[in-house]
Design a protein around this motif. Structure first.
Motif, PDB file in Angstrom:
ATOM      1  N   SER A  26       0.844  -1.191   0.000  1.00  0.00           N
ATOM      2  CA  SER A  26       0.000   0.000   0.000  1.00  0.00           C
ATOM      3  C   SER A  26       0.885   1.249   0.000  1.00  0.00           C
ATOM      4  O   SER A  26       2.071   1.180   0.295  1.00  0.00           O
ATOM      5  N   GLN A  27       0.284   2.396  -0.291  1.00  0.00           N
ATOM      6  CA  GLN A  27       1.006   3.668  -0.239  1.00  0.00           C
ATOM      7  C   GLN A  27       1.540   3.912   1.169  1.00  0.00           C
ATOM      8  O   GLN A  27       2.639   4.423   1.339  1.00  0.00           O
ATOM      9  N   GLN A  28       0.758   3.558   2.152  1.00  0.00           N
ATOM     10  CA  GLN A  28       1.177   3.734   3.547  1.00  0.00           C
ATOM     11  C   GLN A  28       2.396   2.862   3.856  1.00  0.00           C
ATOM     12  O   GLN A  28       3.341   3.305   4.499  1.00  0.00           O
ATOM     13  N   THR A  29       2.380   1.649   3.354  1.00  0.00           N
ATOM     14  CA  THR A  29       3.485   0.728   3.620  1.00  0.00           C
ATOM     15  C   THR A  29       4.788   1.204   2.996  1.00  0.00           C
ATOM     16  O   THR A  29       5.841   1.129   3.623  1.00  0.00           O
ATOM     17  N   VAL A  30       4.737   1.713   1.773  1.00  0.00           N
ATOM     18  CA  VAL A  30       5.979   2.143   1.123  1.00  0.00           C
ATOM     19  C   VAL A  30       6.584   3.359   1.802  1.00  0.00           C
ATOM     20  O   VAL A  30       7.747   3.678   1.588  1.00  0.00           O
ATOM     21  N   SER A  31       5.813   4.004   2.659  1.00  0.00           N
ATOM     22  CA  SER A  31       6.323   5.158   3.413  1.00  0.00           C
ATOM     23  C   SER A  31       6.978   4.765   4.727  1.00  0.00           C
ATOM     24  O   SER A  31       7.524   5.618   5.426  1.00  0.00           O
ATOM     25  N   ARG A  32       6.933   3.492   5.071  1.00  0.00           N
ATOM     26  CA  ARG A  32       7.516   3.053   6.351  1.00  0.00           C
ATOM     27  C   ARG A  32       9.007   3.376   6.398  1.00  0.00           C
ATOM     28  O   ARG A  32       9.730   3.157   5.432  1.00  0.00           O
ATOM     29  N   PRO A  33       9.471   3.877   7.545  1.00  0.00           N
ATOM     30  CA  PRO A  33      10.878   4.273   7.661  1.00  0.00           C
ATOM     31  C   PRO A  33      11.819   3.088   7.868  1.00  0.00           C
ATOM     32  O   PRO A  33      11.448   2.076   8.451  1.00  0.00           O
ATOM     33  N   CYS A  34      13.034   3.278   7.375  1.00  0.00           N
ATOM     34  CA  CYS A  34      14.104   2.289   7.523  1.00  0.00           C
ATOM     35  C   CYS A  34      15.386   3.036   7.872  1.00  0.00           C
ATOM     36  O   CYS A  34      15.528   4.216   7.573  1.00  0.00           O
ATOM     37  N   GLU A  35      16.300   2.305   8.442  1.00  0.00           N
ATOM     38  CA  GLU A  35      17.633   2.846   8.696  1.00  0.00           C
ATOM     39  C   GLU A  35      18.663   1.925   8.077  1.00  0.00           C
ATOM     40  O   GLU A  35      18.638   0.722   8.285  1.00  0.00           O
ATOM     41  N   MET A  36      19.564   2.536   7.315  1.00  0.00           N
ATOM     42  CA  MET A  36      20.694   1.812   6.727  1.00  0.00           C
ATOM     43  C   MET A  36      21.943   2.503   7.223  1.00  0.00           C
ATOM     44  O   MET A  36      22.343   3.528   6.668  1.00  0.00           O
ATOM     45  N   GLY A  37      22.512   1.982   8.285  1.00  0.00           N
ATOM     46  CA  GLY A  37      23.643   2.658   8.904  1.00  0.00           C
ATOM     47  C   GLY A  37      23.156   3.984   9.456  1.00  0.00           C
ATOM     48  O   GLY A  37      22.199   4.033  10.211  1.00  0.00           O
ATOM     49  N   GLN A  38      23.758   5.068   9.029  1.00  0.00           N
ATOM     50  CA  GLN A  38      23.347   6.406   9.474  1.00  0.00           C
ATOM     51  C   GLN A  38      22.261   7.009   8.577  1.00  0.00           C
ATOM     52  O   GLN A  38      21.722   8.068   8.886  1.00  0.00           O
ATOM     53  N   GLN A  39      21.953   6.338   7.495  1.00  0.00           N
ATOM     54  CA  GLN A  39      21.008   6.876   6.521  1.00  0.00           C
ATOM     55  C   GLN A  39      19.572   6.486   6.879  1.00  0.00           C
ATOM     56  O   GLN A  39      19.271   5.325   7.140  1.00  0.00           O
ATOM     57  N   LYS A  40      18.671   7.465   6.871  1.00  0.00           N
ATOM     58  CA  LYS A  40      17.252   7.220   7.109  1.00  0.00           C
ATOM     59  C   LYS A  40      16.528   7.285   5.776  1.00  0.00           C
ATOM     60  O   LYS A  40      16.605   8.282   5.068  1.00  0.00           O
ATOM     61  N   VAL A  41      15.850   6.182   5.428  1.00  0.00           N
ATOM     62  CA  VAL A  41      15.173   6.072   4.140  1.00  0.00           C
ATOM     63  C   VAL A  41      13.789   5.471   4.354  1.00  0.00           C
ATOM     64  O   VAL A  41      13.385   5.218   5.481  1.00  0.00           O
ATOM     65  N   THR A  42      13.085   5.221   3.273  1.00  0.00           N
ATOM     66  CA  THR A  42      11.775   4.572   3.339  1.00  0.00           C
ATOM     67  C   THR A  42      11.824   3.270   2.542  1.00  0.00           C
ATOM     68  O   THR A  42      12.775   3.036   1.773  1.00  0.00           O
ATOM     69  N   LEU A  43      10.774   2.488   2.691  1.00  0.00           N
ATOM     70  CA  LEU A  43      10.681   1.269   1.889  1.00  0.00           C
ATOM     71  C   LEU A  43      10.667   1.626   0.405  1.00  0.00           C
ATOM     72  O   LEU A  43      11.291   0.939  -0.400  1.00  0.00           O
ATOM     73  N   LYS A  44      10.006   2.698   0.042  1.00  0.00           N
ATOM     74  CA  LYS A  44       9.982   3.131  -1.355  1.00  0.00           C
ATOM     75  C   LYS A  44      11.411   3.367  -1.860  1.00  0.00           C
ATOM     76  O   LYS A  44      11.757   2.971  -2.979  1.00  0.00           O
ATOM     77  N   TRP A  45      12.245   3.992  -1.050  1.00  0.00           N
ATOM     78  CA  TRP A  45      13.632   4.234  -1.423  1.00  0.00           C
ATOM     79  C   TRP A  45      14.372   2.902  -1.598  1.00  0.00           C
ATOM     80  O   TRP A  45      15.141   2.732  -2.560  1.00  0.00           O
ATOM     81  N   LEU A  46      14.136   1.952  -0.679  1.00  0.00           N
ATOM     82  CA  LEU A  46      14.795   0.641  -0.779  1.00  0.00           C
ATOM     83  C   LEU A  46      14.402  -0.077  -2.062  1.00  0.00           C
ATOM     84  O   LEU A  46      15.235  -0.720  -2.706  1.00  0.00           O
ATOM     85  N   ILE A  47      13.134   0.016  -2.417  1.00  0.00           N
ATOM     86  CA  ILE A  47      12.659  -0.620  -3.646  1.00  0.00           C
ATOM     87  C   ILE A  47      13.366  -0.011  -4.851  1.00  0.00           C
ATOM     88  O   ILE A  47      13.872  -0.727  -5.715  1.00  0.00           O
ATOM     89  N   GLN A  48      13.430   1.315  -4.914  1.00  0.00           N
ATOM     90  CA  GLN A  48      14.089   1.979  -6.035  1.00  0.00           C
ATOM     91  C   GLN A  48      15.574   1.629  -6.073  1.00  0.00           C
ATOM     92  O   GLN A  48      16.137   1.393  -7.148  1.00  0.00           O
ATOM     93  N   ASP A  49      16.205   1.563  -4.914  1.00  0.00           N
ATOM     94  CA  ASP A  49      17.616   1.188  -4.839  1.00  0.00           C
ATOM     95  C   ASP A  49      17.820  -0.228  -5.378  1.00  0.00           C
ATOM     96  O   ASP A  49      18.784  -0.490  -6.106  1.00  0.00           O
ATOM     97  N   TYR A  50      16.907  -1.132  -5.033  1.00  0.00           N
ATOM     98  CA  TYR A  50      16.986  -2.505  -5.526  1.00  0.00           C
ATOM     99  C   TYR A  50      16.837  -2.532  -7.050  1.00  0.00           C
ATOM    100  O   TYR A  50      17.597  -3.226  -7.745  1.00  0.00           O
TER     101      TYR A  50
END
Length: 93
Positions: free
Chosen positions: A57-81
């Motif tokens: 869902s749109q809400q889910t892709v907005s969930r926050p993530c941390e990669m080391g010191q970087q704060k991103v979202t699931l949407k960002w992780l998907i695009q990175d993948y």
């Protein structure tokens, strides 16, 4: 695929664990596998990832993530993948 699933239910922000990509490949013995097996595995895993991503869902892709010191979202992780996949495809064509 694990991170795309776990981020949906794990504690927020989800902490993305990093790994040594060279060791990951070496320890799984990809160098000794026939290319046809690697491509079949890669294709199957990515088809499953598509199913997981199609159900977000749109809400889910907005969930926050941390990669080391970087704060991103699931949407960002998907695009990175997707960018990472594109890099590999272009490299091997």
């Amino acid at each position: 695929m694990e991170r795309f699933i776990k981020i949906q239910y794990d504690v927020s922000p989800y902490v993305v664990s990093t790994y040594d990509q060279v060791q990951w490949v070496e320890l799984q013995g990809y160098q000794k596998m026939p290319i046809e097996e690697i491509l079949l595995l890669w294709t199957s895993l990515n088809k499953k990832i598509v199913v997981v991503l199609e159900n977000l869902s749109q809400q889910t892709v907005s969930r926050p993530c941390e990669m080391g010191q970087q704060k991103v979202t699931l949407k960002w992780l998907i695009q990175d993948y997707l960018d990472h996949l594109e890099h590999h495809v272009k490299k091997h064509l």
